[in-house]
Design a protein around this motif. Structure first.
Motif, PDB file in Angstrom:
ATOM      1  N   PRO A 184       0.837  -1.216   0.000  1.00 60.80           N
ATOM      2  CA  PRO A 184       0.000   0.000   0.000  1.00 60.80           C
ATOM      3  C   PRO A 184       0.866   1.259   0.000  1.00 60.80           C
ATOM      4  O   PRO A 184       1.453   1.620   1.025  1.00 60.80           O
ATOM      5  CB  PRO A 184      -0.806  -0.134   1.293  1.00 60.80           C
ATOM      6  N   LEU A 185       0.934   1.910  -1.139  1.00 60.85           N
ATOM      7  CA  LEU A 185       1.822   3.057  -1.291  1.00 60.85           C
ATOM      8  C   LEU A 185       1.470   4.187  -0.330  1.00 60.85           C
ATOM      9  O   LEU A 185       2.360   4.803   0.271  1.00 60.85           O
ATOM     10  CB  LEU A 185       1.760   3.551  -2.742  1.00 60.85           C
ATOM     11  N   ASN A 186       0.187   4.470  -0.174  1.00 59.36           N
ATOM     12  CA  ASN A 186      -0.223   5.574   0.696  1.00 59.36           C
ATOM     13  C   ASN A 186       0.198   5.337   2.147  1.00 59.36           C
ATOM     14  O   ASN A 186       0.676   6.248   2.819  1.00 59.36           O
ATOM     15  CB  ASN A 186      -1.738   5.776   0.611  1.00 59.36           C
ATOM     16  N   ARG A 187       0.017   4.104   2.620  1.00 58.59           N
ATOM     17  CA  ARG A 187       0.398   3.794   4.000  1.00 58.59           C
ATOM     18  C   ARG A 187       1.912   3.896   4.181  1.00 58.59           C
ATOM     19  O   ARG A 187       2.392   4.377   5.220  1.00 58.59           O
ATOM     20  CB  ARG A 187      -0.072   2.400   4.385  1.00 58.59           C
ATOM     21  N   ILE A 188       2.655   3.447   3.188  1.00 59.06           N
ATOM     22  CA  ILE A 188       4.121   3.525   3.269  1.00 59.06           C
ATOM     23  C   ILE A 188       4.573   4.975   3.343  1.00 59.06           C
ATOM     24  O   ILE A 188       5.473   5.321   4.126  1.00 59.06           O
ATOM     25  CB  ILE A 188       4.754   2.817   2.056  1.00 59.06           C
ATOM     26  N   TRP A 189       3.942   5.839   2.546  1.00 58.17           N
ATOM     27  CA  TRP A 189       4.321   7.245   2.583  1.00 58.17           C
ATOM     28  C   TRP A 189       4.003   7.877   3.936  1.00 58.17           C
ATOM     29  O   TRP A 189       4.773   8.684   4.447  1.00 58.17           O
ATOM     30  CB  TRP A 189       3.620   7.991   1.448  1.00 58.17           C
ATOM     31  N   VAL A 190       2.876   7.503   4.530  1.00 60.36           N
ATOM     32  CA  VAL A 190       2.558   8.020   5.861  1.00 60.36           C
ATOM     33  C   VAL A 190       3.623   7.590   6.867  1.00 60.36           C
ATOM     34  O   VAL A 190       4.111   8.382   7.679  1.00 60.36           O
ATOM     35  CB  VAL A 190       1.168   7.547   6.318  1.00 60.36           C
ATOM     36  N   ILE A 191       4.009   6.310   6.801  1.00 62.52           N
ATOM     37  CA  ILE A 191       5.003   5.787   7.743  1.00 62.52           C
ATOM     38  C   ILE A 191       6.325   6.518   7.592  1.00 62.52           C
ATOM     39  O   ILE A 191       6.939   6.953   8.582  1.00 62.52           O
ATOM     40  CB  ILE A 191       5.201   4.273   7.529  1.00 62.52           C
ATOM     41  N   VAL A 192       6.787   6.673   6.354  1.00 59.11           N
ATOM     42  CA  VAL A 192       8.105   7.265   6.169  1.00 59.11           C
ATOM     43  C   VAL A 192       8.111   8.743   6.531  1.00 59.11           C
ATOM     44  O   VAL A 192       9.089   9.259   7.084  1.00 59.11           O
ATOM     45  CB  VAL A 192       8.607   7.041   4.724  1.00 59.11           C
ATOM     46  N   TRP A 193       6.996   9.446   6.285  1.00 51.73           N
ATOM     47  CA  TRP A 193       6.926  10.851   6.688  1.00 51.73           C
ATOM     48  C   TRP A 193       6.838  10.961   8.208  1.00 51.73           C
ATOM     49  O   TRP A 193       7.358  11.912   8.802  1.00 51.73           O
ATOM     50  CB  TRP A 193       5.760  11.554   6.008  1.00 51.73           C
ATOM     51  N   CYS A 194       6.190   9.993   8.861  1.00 50.99           N
ATOM     52  CA  CYS A 194       6.164   9.985  10.326  1.00 50.99           C
ATOM     53  C   CYS A 194       7.566   9.768  10.887  1.00 50.99           C
ATOM     54  O   CYS A 194       7.984  10.450  11.840  1.00 50.99           O
ATOM     55  CB  CYS A 194       5.239   8.880  10.838  1.00 50.99           C
ATOM     56  N   VAL A 195       8.290   8.817  10.312  1.00 50.53           N
ATOM     57  CA  VAL A 195       9.663   8.572  10.763  1.00 50.53           C
ATOM     58  C   VAL A 195      10.535   9.798  10.518  1.00 50.53           C
ATOM     59  O   VAL A 195      11.331  10.197  11.376  1.00 50.53           O
ATOM     60  CB  VAL A 195      10.247   7.333  10.055  1.00 50.53           C
ATOM     61  N   ALA A 196      10.387  10.405   9.337  1.00 48.75           N
ATOM     62  CA  ALA A 196      11.145  11.621   9.048  1.00 48.75           C
ATOM     63  C   ALA A 196      10.768  12.740  10.006  1.00 48.75           C
ATOM     64  O   ALA A 196      11.610  13.571  10.382  1.00 48.75           O
ATOM     65  CB  ALA A 196      10.896  12.063   7.604  1.00 48.75           C
ATOM     66  N   GLY A 197       9.491  12.763  10.429  1.00 42.55           N
ATOM     67  CA  GLY A 197       9.053  13.757  11.408  1.00 42.55           C
ATOM     68  C   GLY A 197       9.718  13.554  12.757  1.00 42.55           C
ATOM     69  O   GLY A 197      10.108  14.526  13.423  1.00 42.55           O
ATOM     70  N   VAL A 198       9.852  12.296  13.186  1.00 53.28           N
ATOM     71  CA  VAL A 198      10.546  12.008  14.442  1.00 53.28           C
ATOM     72  C   VAL A 198      12.017  12.405  14.353  1.00 53.28           C
ATOM     73  O   VAL A 198      12.585  12.985  15.288  1.00 53.28           O
ATOM     74  CB  VAL A 198      10.410  10.515  14.795  1.00 53.28           C
ATOM     75  N   VAL A 199      12.637  12.096  13.213  1.00 53.89           N
ATOM     76  CA  VAL A 199      14.035  12.501  12.997  1.00 53.89           C
ATOM     77  C   VAL A 199      14.161  14.020  13.070  1.00 53.89           C
ATOM     78  O   VAL A 199      15.085  14.557  13.701  1.00 53.89           O
ATOM     79  CB  VAL A 199      14.540  11.980  11.640  1.00 53.89           C
ATOM     80  N   ALA A 200      13.216  14.723  12.441  1.00 55.75           N
ATOM     81  CA  ALA A 200      13.235  16.188  12.475  1.00 55.75           C
ATOM     82  C   ALA A 200      13.047  16.701  13.903  1.00 55.75           C
ATOM     83  O   ALA A 200      13.677  17.694  14.302  1.00 55.75           O
ATOM     84  CB  ALA A 200      12.140  16.749  11.568  1.00 55.75           C
ATOM     85  N   LEU A 201      12.202  16.024  14.683  1.00 52.56           N
ATOM     86  CA  LEU A 201      11.958  16.440  16.065  1.00 52.56           C
ATOM     87  C   LEU A 201      13.220  16.286  16.914  1.00 52.56           C
ATOM     88  O   LEU A 201      13.587  17.196  17.669  1.00 52.56           O
ATOM     89  CB  LEU A 201      10.815  15.611  16.660  1.00 52.56           C
ATOM     90  N   VAL A 202      13.890  15.151  16.791  1.00 54.18           N
ATOM     91  CA  VAL A 202      15.124  14.943  17.560  1.00 54.18           C
ATOM     92  C   VAL A 202      16.202  15.929  17.117  1.00 54.18           C
ATOM     93  O   VAL A 202      16.902  16.520  17.950  1.00 54.18           O
ATOM     94  CB  VAL A 202      15.617  13.488  17.397  1.00 54.18           C
ATOM     95  N   ALA A 203      16.318  16.123  15.796  1.00 50.42           N
ATOM     96  CA  ALA A 203      17.298  17.089  15.293  1.00 50.42           C
ATOM     97  C   ALA A 203      16.966  18.499  15.763  1.00 50.42           C
ATOM     98  O   ALA A 203      17.853  19.268  16.175  1.00 50.42           O
ATOM     99  CB  ALA A 203      17.346  17.044  13.762  1.00 50.42           C
ATOM    100  N   GLY A 204      15.680  18.864  15.710  1.00 51.11           N
ATOM    101  CA  GLY A 204      15.272  20.187  16.171  1.00 51.11           C
ATOM    102  C   GLY A 204      15.514  20.384  17.652  1.00 51.11           C
ATOM    103  O   GLY A 204      15.919  21.475  18.091  1.00 51.11           O
ATOM    104  N   MET A 205      15.286  19.324  18.449  1.00 50.48           N
ATOM    105  CA  MET A 205      15.528  19.410  19.889  1.00 50.48           C
ATOM    106  C   MET A 205      17.009  19.643  20.168  1.00 50.48           C
ATOM    107  O   MET A 205      17.371  20.505  20.984  1.00 50.48           O
ATOM    108  CB  MET A 205      15.062  18.127  20.563  1.00 50.48           C
ATOM    109  N   ILE A 206      17.875  18.913  19.485  1.00 47.91           N
ATOM    110  CA  ILE A 206      19.314  19.032  19.733  1.00 47.91           C
ATOM    111  C   ILE A 206      19.848  20.377  19.247  1.00 47.91           C
ATOM    112  O   ILE A 206      20.532  21.103  19.977  1.00 47.91           O
ATOM    113  CB  ILE A 206      20.063  17.870  19.047  1.00 47.91           C
ATOM    114  N   TRP A 207      19.512  20.718  17.990  1.00 50.49           N
ATOM    115  CA  TRP A 207      20.016  21.980  17.447  1.00 50.49           C
ATOM    116  C   TRP A 207      19.378  23.169  18.155  1.00 50.49           C
ATOM    117  O   TRP A 207      20.028  24.201  18.359  1.00 50.49           O
ATOM    118  CB  TRP A 207      19.759  22.049  15.940  1.00 50.49           C
TER     119      TRP A 207
END
Length: 309
Positions: A199-222
């Motif tokens: 399911p392409l749509n579900r995969i895109w949601v998952i990867v954007w969620c993971v990228a969002g978590v990465v952005a959150l950790v990066a934003g917290m540190i920086w």
């Protein structure tokens, strides 16, 4: 020798933070085949949410414990990033399935301006701080081996450790899990992945969620190091050479590329800077990336883009 080790360790720790931001680019590209210009805006949005909720929660609830307030702020900011990911898939990506890469690229540009505007409308546009209790005092290591020891910043060590842990978890996720393998399949060919039931749509949601978590950790540190302000979006620009060097399709490449860039910046500034008037740290990474674009455009570990089209 002690000074060289200080410079080397400082470069490695800076490189881990670059790798963390670069991972956001790699994650989105592996799933959609498009370079995500919105990654810097995602870092800013996540950092704004973290900073503001860490201020608001004690006022709303009367909680005096900074650790509890920061944990609650992190969770709420994570929920915000999941919501952003779901909205991006629902309102943007769902309507662009199987479209050309240039179309998806322009969509990420639109997402960038949207997140920047909405983030500052909701959370404000002042300079905010994130205080997660990381010690900022320096510490001396290897005092028994070197006279005076090796000076290292505790905050940098903790931040690099957090970044390294997240990078390791993401690497395991991509290589060992069923969802990670599905992400790689989608990255190789959207239509073929759909034809075998992914399911392409579900995969895109998952990867954007993971990228969002990465952005959150990066934003917290920086944000903890530099403060949360509009210029935080430029942190993503520091990760561009990392992505070019390591390869747009490679998670290990993002890690190794970040370490190379971090160490190269510090060593060149210290040892070559005095001969050219300084400032090498500002442009070193971009010159190295340009060299790779000329002679090895796929990076150290990436695939040739032409092979993916």
């Amino acid at each position: 020798m002690a000074f060289f080790l200080e410079t080397l360790i400082g470069g490695l720790m800076a490189g881990m933070l670059y790798s963390l931001v670069a991972l956001g680019f790699v994650l989105i590209f592996k799933a959609s085949g498009v370079f995500n210009f919105a990654q810097g805006a995602m870092v800013l949005f996540a950092a704004l949410a973290m900073a503001r909720f860490s201020e608001w929660i004690p006022k709303w609830t009367g909680i005096d414990n900074a650790i509890v307030a920061n944990l609650a702020a992190f969770v709420i900011a994570g929920v915000f990033m999941f919501a952003v990911a779901w909205l991006i898939e629902r309102l943007v990506l769902r309507h662009l399935v199987n479209q050309e890469g240039a179309t998806l690229l322009m969509a990420t540009l639109g997402i960038t301006y949207f997140l920047e505007g909405v983030g500052q409308t909701i959370f404000g546009s002042d300079i905010y701080k994130i205080d997660v209790g990381m010690p900022k005092d320096p510490v001396f290591l290897f005092e028994s081996m070197f006279q005076g020891g090796v000076l290292v910043n505790k905050e940098d060590v903790i931040a690099a450790g957090i970044a390294a842990t997240l990078v390791l978890l993401l690497s395991i996720f991509f290589q060992k899990t069923k969802t990670g393998r599905a992400l790689r399949a989608v990255a190789d060919d959207h239509q073929a992945a759909q034809s075998i039931g992914i399911p392409l749509n579900r995969i895109w949601v998952i990867v954007w969620c993971v990228a969002g978590v990465v952005a959150l950790v990066a934003g917290m540190i920086w944000g903890s190091k530099l403060g949360v302000q509009f210029s935080l979006t430029t942190v993503a620009l520091r990760a561009l050479p990392v992505v070019i060097l390591g390869g747009l399709t490679s998670v290990p490449g993002a890690i190794i590329g970040g370490l190379i860039i971090g160490v190269g910046e510090k060593l060149s500034e210290v040892y070559l800077g005095p001969f050219v008037g300084g400032g090498i740290e500002i442009w070193f990474a971009y010159v190295l990336a340009l060299v790779f674009l000329l002679f090895r455009p796929q990076g150290l570990f990436g695939e040739k883009i032409i092979d993916r089209v």
